[in-house]
Structure formats: structure tokens, C-alpha cells
Design a protein around this motif. Sequence first.
Motif, PDB file in Angstrom:
ATOM      1  N   UNK A   1      30.044  53.537  42.514  1.00  0.00           N
ATOM      2  CA  UNK A   1      28.997  52.538  42.725  1.00  0.00           C
ATOM      3  C   UNK A   1      29.628  51.223  43.167  1.00  0.00           C
ATOM      4  N   UNK A   2      28.803  50.323  43.654  1.00  0.00           N
ATOM      5  CA  UNK A   2      29.296  49.006  44.050  1.00  0.00           C
ATOM      6  C   UNK A   2      29.996  48.336  42.873  1.00  0.00           C
ATOM      7  N   UNK A   3      29.406  48.429  41.681  1.00  0.00           N
ATOM      8  CA  UNK A   3      29.993  47.797  40.499  1.00  0.00           C
ATOM      9  C   UNK A   3      31.381  48.350  40.200  1.00  0.00           C
ATOM     10  N   UNK A   4      31.519  49.678  40.240  1.00  0.00           N
ATOM     11  CA  UNK A   4      32.826  50.282  39.951  1.00  0.00           C
ATOM     12  C   UNK A   4      33.840  49.949  41.032  1.00  0.00           C
ATOM     13  N   UNK A   5      33.395  49.834  42.290  1.00  0.00           N
ATOM     14  CA  UNK A   5      34.308  49.392  43.343  1.00  0.00           C
ATOM     15  C   UNK A   5      34.862  48.014  43.020  1.00  0.00           C
ATOM     16  N   UNK A   6      33.996  47.142  42.527  1.00  0.00           N
ATOM     17  CA  UNK A   6      34.405  45.767  42.225  1.00  0.00           C
ATOM     18  C   UNK A   6      35.346  45.719  41.021  1.00  0.00           C
ATOM     19  N   UNK A   7      35.074  46.519  40.005  1.00  0.00           N
ATOM     20  CA  UNK A   7      35.799  46.385  38.725  1.00  0.00           C
ATOM     21  C   UNK A   7      36.979  47.332  38.575  1.00  0.00           C
ATOM     22  N   UNK A   8      37.201  48.214  39.533  1.00  0.00           N
ATOM     23  CA  UNK A   8      38.183  49.283  39.353  1.00  0.00           C
ATOM     24  C   UNK A   8      39.568  48.760  38.976  1.00  0.00           C
ATOM     25  N   UNK A   9      40.081  47.787  39.702  1.00  0.00           N
ATOM     26  CA  UNK A   9      41.416  47.280  39.403  1.00  0.00           C
ATOM     27  C   UNK A   9      41.443  46.555  38.058  1.00  0.00           C
ATOM     28  N   UNK A  10      40.388  45.821  37.746  1.00  0.00           N
ATOM     29  CA  UNK A  10      40.329  45.139  36.450  1.00  0.00           C
ATOM     30  C   UNK A  10      40.316  46.154  35.307  1.00  0.00           C
ATOM     31  N   UNK A  11      39.609  47.268  35.491  1.00  0.00           N
ATOM     32  CA  UNK A  11      39.626  48.335  34.491  1.00  0.00           C
ATOM     33  C   UNK A  11      41.037  48.888  34.325  1.00  0.00           C
TER      34      UNK A  11
ATOM     35  N   UNK B   1      32.547  38.281  35.008  1.00  0.00           N
ATOM     36  CA  UNK B   1      33.122  38.013  36.330  1.00  0.00           C
ATOM     37  C   UNK B   1      32.256  38.627  37.437  1.00  0.00           C
ATOM     38  N   UNK B   2      31.756  39.834  37.224  1.00  0.00           N
ATOM     39  CA  UNK B   2      30.891  40.480  38.211  1.00  0.00           C
ATOM     40  C   UNK B   2      29.634  39.641  38.438  1.00  0.00           C
ATOM     41  N   UNK B   3      29.033  39.176  37.357  1.00  0.00           N
ATOM     42  CA  UNK B   3      27.818  38.361  37.481  1.00  0.00           C
ATOM     43  C   UNK B   3      28.109  37.065  38.235  1.00  0.00           C
ATOM     44  N   UNK B   4      29.242  36.459  37.955  1.00  0.00           N
ATOM     45  CA  UNK B   4      29.643  35.224  38.625  1.00  0.00           C
ATOM     46  C   UNK B   4      29.836  35.454  40.118  1.00  0.00           C
ATOM     47  N   UNK B   5      30.485  36.570  40.467  1.00  0.00           N
ATOM     48  CA  UNK B   5      30.750  36.867  41.873  1.00  0.00           C
ATOM     49  C   UNK B   5      29.482  37.276  42.614  1.00  0.00           C
ATOM     50  N   UNK B   6      28.576  37.958  41.928  1.00  0.00           N
ATOM     51  CA  UNK B   6      27.300  38.322  42.553  1.00  0.00           C
ATOM     52  C   UNK B   6      26.525  37.068  42.936  1.00  0.00           C
ATOM     53  N   UNK B   7      26.568  36.063  42.065  1.00  0.00           N
ATOM     54  CA  UNK B   7      25.903  34.794  42.400  1.00  0.00           C
ATOM     55  C   UNK B   7      26.604  34.117  43.570  1.00  0.00           C
ATOM     56  N   UNK B   8      27.922  34.114  43.539  1.00  0.00           N
ATOM     57  CA  UNK B   8      28.702  33.458  44.593  1.00  0.00           C
ATOM     58  C   UNK B   8      28.445  34.090  45.955  1.00  0.00           C
ATOM     59  N   UNK B   9      28.403  35.420  46.000  1.00  0.00           N
ATOM     60  CA  UNK B   9      28.247  36.130  47.272  1.00  0.00           C
ATOM     61  C   UNK B   9      26.784  36.398  47.623  1.00  0.00           C
ATOM     62  N   UNK B  10      25.867  35.971  46.745  1.00  0.00           N
ATOM     63  CA  UNK B  10      24.428  36.141  46.969  1.00  0.00           C
ATOM     64  C   UNK B  10      24.041  37.613  47.101  1.00  0.00           C
ATOM     65  N   UNK B  11      24.647  38.436  46.264  1.00  0.00           N
ATOM     66  CA  UNK B  11      24.313  39.858  46.225  1.00  0.00           C
ATOM     67  C   UNK B  11      23.383  40.100  45.030  1.00  0.00           C
ATOM     68  N   UNK B  12      22.223  40.675  45.294  1.00  0.00           N
ATOM     69  CA  UNK B  12      21.277  40.953  44.216  1.00  0.00           C
ATOM     70  C   UNK B  12      21.884  41.937  43.222  1.00  0.00           C
ATOM     71  N   UNK B  13      21.780  41.591  41.929  1.00  0.00           N
ATOM     72  CA  UNK B  13      22.428  42.382  40.888  1.00  0.00           C
ATOM     73  C   UNK B  13      22.033  43.839  40.877  1.00  0.00           C
ATOM     74  N   UNK B  14      20.777  44.149  41.237  1.00  0.00           N
ATOM     75  CA  UNK B  14      20.311  45.539  41.229  1.00  0.00           C
ATOM     76  C   UNK B  14      21.093  46.410  42.205  1.00  0.00           C
ATOM     77  N   UNK B  15      21.670  45.790  43.237  1.00  0.00           N
ATOM     78  CA  UNK B  15      22.412  46.560  44.240  1.00  0.00           C
ATOM     79  C   UNK B  15      23.756  47.060  43.717  1.00  0.00           C
ATOM     80  N   UNK B  16      24.239  46.480  42.639  1.00  0.00           N
ATOM     81  CA  UNK B  16      25.554  46.845  42.119  1.00  0.00           C
ATOM     82  C   UNK B  16      25.606  48.277  41.602  1.00  0.00           C
TER      83      UNK B  16
ATOM     84  N   UNK C   1      33.960  41.725  49.359  1.00  0.00           N
ATOM     85  CA  UNK C   1      34.443  40.382  49.041  1.00  0.00           C
ATOM     86  C   UNK C   1      34.504  40.178  47.526  1.00  0.00           C
ATOM     87  N   UNK C   2      33.505  40.658  46.800  1.00  0.00           N
ATOM     88  CA  UNK C   2      33.535  40.583  45.344  1.00  0.00           C
ATOM     89  C   UNK C   2      34.765  41.308  44.799  1.00  0.00           C
ATOM     90  N   UNK C   3      35.032  42.496  45.325  1.00  0.00           N
ATOM     91  CA  UNK C   3      36.209  43.256  44.878  1.00  0.00           C
ATOM     92  C   UNK C   3      37.497  42.466  45.121  1.00  0.00           C
TER      93      UNK C   3
END
Length: 249
Positions: free
Chosen positions: A91-101, A113-128, A145-147
Amino acid sequence: MLRLERVSKRYDGVVALDVGELEIERGRTTVLIGPSGCGKSTLLKLLNGLLRPDTGRVLFEGRELAVEDLPERRRRMGYVIQEGGLFPHLTARRNVTLMAEFLGVEPARRERRVAELARLTKLRGALLDRYPRELSGGERQRVSLMRALMLDPDLLLLDEPLGALDPMIRSELRGDLKEIFATLGKTVVLVTHDLAEAASFADRVVLLRAGRIAQQGSLRELLERPAEPFVRRFFDAQSLELPAAGERS
């Protein structure tokens, strides 16, 4: 922050890049520009250690990029490629968090951090929670970019991040990227062949031709004082109206 000294790279005996000296300044946006096949992407990959130079040195904060140091150094570099390069089975979320995991960052901190980056990049949270195939091209680039920003890197490297997008999405994302760069104040190196993108983003432009630097400086300097006929021809091939001095488009 980054420095290349007498760097060259060849493929099957053909020179892909031959750079005498190049300095990437901290906290500024450097745009690598030039026609297809001029060495832009090769140069970017040398900067993050994906490629090793045949000759010369690549220095990161005064130290040569050595193989044994690459894992630690790359954690301080965010890398965005054309079309995002997302893992299709995550998923988009796992793509973003994979290295942090992988690095053991605690879940609550990852989610903040994901929530902060979603706001920064203007990506709707449901898309994650969607998979890359379920996202538009612009949404995939925002996830990419979030990743790249997940570990709060010092350096952001982007290889044609807008190249595969349709004009309307491209214009929207270009404006958002410009805002993000200004907000974060990070060192950015961006590859493009588009002068309008260079005019929008660049503090400094490096124009490449056949693997060599034809000229570097501000976009206005290249336009008003071309160092060689190729520089003038490159500008003439693309219609570009520069903003007034002191402004950025």
C-alpha cells in the motif's frame, strides 16, 4: 554539501559523464538540465552512490562516498524517480514507512510522521491505504516524495519527478513542490529537461551536453551570457520568459 572532482563514468567504453568539478551547495536547489542522454541521471546516481565513478571522487560533506559508508549516507538522502518507483504489492502507507520499519522506528512515531508528510504533500489520508495501481500519477509522485522524506533526510534527489504527468497535474505538483522546498529548506538536486521547471525551482542551474558541463550558474546568467553556442541553442529550442530579477516563477 556535495562535491565532484574529476569524475568520469563510461558504459561499454563510451563516455557518459566527464565532470571536472561540481559543487552542490547546502540549503539550495540545484537543477541538472540538458537534452536526453546528456548524463543528468548518471550524475544523480553518482551523487547517491547507486553508481561508482570510473575516475575521480564524489564527496559528501567533505568525505568520499565509500562503499562501506553508503547505507548510513543514504539514510540522509531522499531519492525520487520518474513515475515514483513504488512497490506495487505494498500500500502507499507501507511504501512510505518500509525503511522506517526496517530501522525499528516505533509505530506511533511512524504514524505521526506519515500524517505530517501527508499534510505537507497534500495527499488525502484515505489514499494511503490504496495500492499504487489505484492511484493517479500525481498521487503516486506525492507518495514517492513522502517516502523520500520519511527519515527527514538532509539531501533530496529527484530524477524527472514531473516527467510522466499530464500538463494539468504537472503544473499543480510543480507549484506544490516549490512550496515544499521553500518550507523544508533542504539541499535539493533535481533533474529535468524542461526550462520552465528549472526557472521555477533552481537557485543554480547546471546545463549538461554529451556528459560534460556546458555552463553553470543562475538561469538568468546562462540566458543572458551563454558560454558557448550550444547554450544559446538550448534556450532557443524552448520558449521561456524569465521573471523579473529577484522573482521566481
